[in-house]
Design a protein around this motif. Structure first.
Motif, PDB file in Angstrom:
ATOM      1  N   ARG A  20       0.925  -1.335   0.215  1.00 56.13           N
ATOM      2  CA  ARG A  20      -0.017   0.231   0.156  1.00 56.13           C
ATOM      3  C   ARG A  20       0.767   1.428  -0.278  1.00 56.13           C
ATOM      4  O   ARG A  20       0.130   2.373  -0.352  1.00 56.13           O
ATOM      5  CB  ARG A  20      -0.995  -0.181   1.242  1.00 56.13           C
ATOM      6  CG  ARG A  20      -1.323   1.270   1.596  1.00 56.13           C
ATOM      7  CD  ARG A  20      -2.619   1.264   2.088  1.00 56.13           C
ATOM      8  NE  ARG A  20      -3.656   2.292   2.619  1.00 56.13           N
ATOM      9  CZ  ARG A  20      -4.859   2.386   3.298  1.00 56.13           C
ATOM     10  NH1 ARG A  20      -4.982   1.179   3.881  1.00 56.13           N
ATOM     11  NH2 ARG A  20      -5.066   3.269   3.333  1.00 56.13           N
ATOM     12  N   LEU A  21       1.871   1.433   0.722  1.00 60.08           N
ATOM     13  CA  LEU A  21       2.862   2.512   0.838  1.00 60.08           C
ATOM     14  C   LEU A  21       3.223   2.377  -0.940  1.00 60.08           C
ATOM     15  O   LEU A  21       3.738   3.435  -1.197  1.00 60.08           O
ATOM     16  CB  LEU A  21       3.864   2.270   1.682  1.00 60.08           C
ATOM     17  CG  LEU A  21       5.315   3.421   1.603  1.00 60.08           C
ATOM     18  CD1 LEU A  21       4.963   4.180   2.053  1.00 60.08           C
ATOM     19  CD2 LEU A  21       5.741   2.522   2.492  1.00 60.08           C
ATOM     20  N   ASP A  23       2.319   1.691  -3.430  1.00 66.95           N
ATOM     21  CA  ASP A  23       0.569   1.863  -4.463  1.00 66.95           C
ATOM     22  C   ASP A  23       1.040   3.562  -3.890  1.00 66.95           C
ATOM     23  O   ASP A  23       0.392   4.380  -5.102  1.00 66.95           O
ATOM     24  CB  ASP A  23      -0.232   1.016  -3.928  1.00 66.95           C
ATOM     25  CG  ASP A  23       0.019  -0.466  -4.773  1.00 66.95           C
ATOM     26  OD1 ASP A  23       0.928  -0.794  -5.347  1.00 66.95           O
ATOM     27  OD2 ASP A  23      -0.682  -1.211  -4.691  1.00 66.95           O
ATOM     28  N   GLU A  24       0.722   3.641  -3.026  1.00 66.63           N
ATOM     29  CA  GLU A  24       0.279   5.101  -2.785  1.00 66.63           C
ATOM     30  C   GLU A  24       1.661   6.206  -2.631  1.00 66.63           C
ATOM     31  O   GLU A  24       1.321   7.634  -2.618  1.00 66.63           O
ATOM     32  CB  GLU A  24       0.198   5.565  -1.063  1.00 66.63           C
ATOM     33  CG  GLU A  24      -1.549   5.087  -1.071  1.00 66.63           C
ATOM     34  CD  GLU A  24      -1.784   4.896  -0.399  1.00 66.63           C
ATOM     35  OE1 GLU A  24      -1.974   5.464   0.646  1.00 66.63           O
ATOM     36  OE2 GLU A  24      -3.059   3.921   0.005  1.00 66.63           O
ATOM     37  N   THR A  25       2.402   6.188  -2.346  1.00 70.68           N
ATOM     38  CA  THR A  25       4.055   6.976  -2.670  1.00 70.68           C
ATOM     39  C   THR A  25       5.131   6.766  -4.085  1.00 70.68           C
ATOM     40  O   THR A  25       5.597   7.558  -4.026  1.00 70.68           O
ATOM     41  CB  THR A  25       4.549   7.280  -1.232  1.00 70.68           C
ATOM     42  OG1 THR A  25       4.925   5.955  -0.920  1.00 70.68           O
ATOM     43  CG2 THR A  25       3.522   7.379  -0.139  1.00 70.68           C
ATOM     44  N   LEU A 242       3.915  10.057   6.583  1.00 71.85           N
ATOM     45  CA  LEU A 242       2.301   9.800   6.494  1.00 71.85           C
ATOM     46  C   LEU A 242       2.566   8.429   7.674  1.00 71.85           C
ATOM     47  O   LEU A 242       1.240   7.959   8.361  1.00 71.85           O
ATOM     48  CB  LEU A 242       3.143   8.579   5.682  1.00 71.85           C
ATOM     49  CG  LEU A 242       3.260   8.696   3.974  1.00 71.85           C
ATOM     50  CD1 LEU A 242       3.864   9.086   4.365  1.00 71.85           C
ATOM     51  CD2 LEU A 242       1.882   7.611   3.210  1.00 71.85           C
ATOM     52  N   TRP A 248      -4.001   2.579   9.673  1.00 75.33           N
ATOM     53  CA  TRP A 248      -4.286   1.452   8.464  1.00 75.33           C
ATOM     54  C   TRP A 248      -4.399   0.090   8.841  1.00 75.33           C
ATOM     55  O   TRP A 248      -3.516   0.060   9.141  1.00 75.33           O
ATOM     56  CB  TRP A 248      -2.809   1.158   7.692  1.00 75.33           C
ATOM     57  CG  TRP A 248      -2.743   2.304   6.963  1.00 75.33           C
ATOM     58  CD1 TRP A 248      -3.586   4.054   6.147  1.00 75.33           C
ATOM     59  CD2 TRP A 248      -1.705   2.531   4.979  1.00 75.33           C
ATOM     60  NE1 TRP A 248      -2.686   4.461   5.115  1.00 75.33           N
ATOM     61  CE2 TRP A 248      -1.671   4.143   4.742  1.00 75.33           C
ATOM     62  CE3 TRP A 248      -0.811   1.597   5.179  1.00 75.33           C
ATOM     63  CZ2 TRP A 248      -1.019   4.117   3.999  1.00 75.33           C
ATOM     64  CZ3 TRP A 248       0.866   2.776   4.027  1.00 75.33           C
ATOM     65  CH2 TRP A 248       0.430   3.699   3.649  1.00 75.33           C
TER      66      TRP A 248
END
Length: 264
Positions: A20-21, A23-25, A242, A248
């Motif tokens: 997720r990290l 994908d998001e950053t 973050l 999360w």
DNA sequence: ATGGTCGAGGATCGA
């Protein structure tokens, strides 16, 4: 280059959160601490599938463990040992252009801030002393280097929720802060987060699991850092901590990622 | 002043 650091508190349990990290950053390099797994059970494939095939790890059963996960080519890596222990707290990678990334997990230091009665605190202080001697003997300030990780020290007054109440709490005691400062001074390491967030503003990367409501009490500490040598300091472009990652689901780490953009 | 929660690994130890 975009580089992220995160104490993940078990990479096997939280590999989805690392994805997720990613994908998001969209970092180029992700550095993890407290992977808590031997190398033979590190989950390589999910990161390879995401486009991060260059992975350097130093893991052990149950404790500690560091990993560098990169979509950029890595020329070589080195696992370094401190205080006569092989406890998987430091891995460094060298990129093709010569830039080095040092990923660190400094000992937490136990509860009692007295090296005479607490071996863990003694270890933490010795770890800092050894590194402080090593840097100037082996590296120069004009070398491009990035030092990241869970340093387990919150050096500035506003790196903790209450400077007064934490002065004798391990992670913010004057002796640790002085030793971290000495290490920082060796090569003139620049604390990247504080280039973007003024020192009079509160900034945390860790909130205890023990709080009933971490967000409400907001008793955090800034334990996770990204430092760069003077050779890179002029290239710092952006920083993110973050905070939202502390929430999360399903199982957040007690640390959150720090992400920095730097021209190399 | 105290206790509160996690993860690993299968009892505590470390954070």
């Amino acid at each position: 280059m975009r580089i992220a650091t995160w104490n993940i508190n078990s990479v096997r349990l939280r590999q989805e959160l690392v994805l997720r990290l990613i994908d998001e950053t969209a970092p180029d390099i992700v550095c993890l601490q407290e992977t808590k797994t031997p190398d033979h059970s590190f989950p390589h494939q999910p990161f390879i599938d995401r486009g991060y095939p260059h992975i350097a790890i130093a893991g052990m059963k149950g404790y500690n463990g560091v990993a560098v996960i990169s979509r950029l080519a890595v020329e070589s890596h080195e696992i370094r040992h401190w205080c006569g222990k092989e406890d998987c707290r430091h891995i460094a990678v060298r990129l093709p252009d010569g830039t080095e990334v040092h990923n660190l997990y400094i000992p937490a230091g136990g509860d009692i801030p007295d090296p005479a009665v607490n071996e863990k605190f003694k270890h933490k202080l010795q770890f800092l002393d050894e590194m402080t001697a090593w840097w100037p003997a082996n590296r120069r300030p004009d070398q491009k280097m990035i030092l990241v990780g869970d340093l387990n020290i919150a050096p500035l007054e506003h790196d903790v929720w209450s400077h007064k109440q934490l002065l004798d709490v391990v992670s913010h005691t004057p002796i640790e802060v002085a030793k971290l400062g000495a290490m920082q001074s060796t090569l003139g390491w620049v604390d990247s987060a504080r280039q973007f967030v003024p020192p009079d503003q509160k900034l945390y990367t860790w909130w205890s699991y023990r709080a009933a409501d971490w967000q409400l009490s907001d008793r955090g500490r800034r334990l996770d850092h990204i430092w760069v040598t003077p050779a890179l300091a002029g290239g710092l472009k952006a920083h993110r901590t973050l905070r939202e990652a502390r929430g999360w689901e399903p199982k957040p780490s007690d640390h959150v990622p720090v992400v920095v953009d730097v021209e190399v």
